[in-house]
Enzyme design. Sequence first.
Site, PDB file in Angstrom:
ATOM      1  N   HIS A   1       0.352  -1.368   0.094  1.00 24.80           N
ATOM      2  CA  HIS A   1       0.173   0.463  -0.332  1.00 24.80           C
ATOM      3  C   HIS A   1       0.731   1.347  -0.090  1.00 24.80           C
ATOM      4  CE1 HIS A   1      -4.290  -0.426   1.204  1.00 24.80           C
ATOM      5  NE2 HIS A   1      -3.113  -2.409   0.943  1.00 24.80           N
TER       6      HIS A   1
ATOM      7  N   GLU B   1      -5.890  -0.288  -6.298  1.00 23.95           N
ATOM      8  CA  GLU B   1      -7.308   0.511  -6.173  1.00 23.95           C
ATOM      9  C   GLU B   1      -6.848   2.009  -5.870  1.00 23.95           C
ATOM     10  OE1 GLU B   1      -5.831  -1.106  -3.656  1.00 23.95           O
ATOM     11  OE2 GLU B   1      -6.578  -3.008  -3.220  1.00 23.95           O
TER      12      GLU B   1
END
Length: 319
Positions: free
Chosen positions: A38, A106
Amino acid sequence: MTRYGYFLASEEFSPAELLDQARAAEQAGFDCLAISDHYHPWIDEQGQSAFVWTMIGALAQVTSLPVTTFVTCPTVRMHPAVNAQAAATAGVVTHNRFRFGVGTGEALNEHVLGDAWPAADVRLEMLEEAVQVIRNLLTGDEVTHRGRHYTVENARLYTVPDEPVPIHVSGFGPKAAALAGRIGDGFVTMTPDEELVGQFRRSGGGHKPVLGGLKVCWGTDREEAVKTVHRMWPTQFLPGELGQVLPTPAHFEQASTLVTREAVAEDTVCGDAADEHARALSAYADAGFDEVYVGQIGPEQQGFFDFYRSEVLPGLRAN
């Protein structure tokens, strides 16, 4: 036989804590590790987000367990050619114990350079091309590629492992599962969905490995454990494509106000009932998963590892 691994949440824990967890996971008898990739945490309460490639190098120094990214988006934030170099080096420093989990990603992590966030079908198309580029570069040969989404010119990786890095493709719907079956060395998905596993296998996945996982919150006080999950990881209960399209932790915090503590209590394994933990993991084995990763939410890490070493893992392996 299903293997059981530990999930390292880089969104929630500092680099030092992740290394401590990796050591503890090996000591507790887990078979393998997965780590998230991330740029941002899902919400500010989680509060961390270390660079995964640095962490993999560090993990290689403290544990002998295989490690898989769960998962990297190799299409937007970093060019596939750069991801290929990172994966190759990870394969070398882990002595061929690195598996490259990839997915369509994402907006939360991939919009940070100001690039447009494509529609789902385009993201799948980009992922397929990215995997092709990465595979070509992992051979160590010089690569020139001019595709619809990516250009590579006279690129060659000089540091490559002596075995190809397996590329496991993530998916949460039938199109992604079919793509994983066609181009992946394995399939990553987060729910024990037997039909999705079947789609992967029918689409070319055959007997290739299927990996999945879940988060739990071990603790002697179940209500406190539920509160911890509700505070730290409400985002895992958001429906549909929200997880793929919301762009910032602040947006996830806003959406998470709709998640109730009752929903968390109903859908998360919380507390210290060994049979509940075992049933949740066994559901993946029953659905045809080859590897199941479990992550502990919150600070009670050592208690979790002690509990799994003595009360959960032995029973799972006896079945």
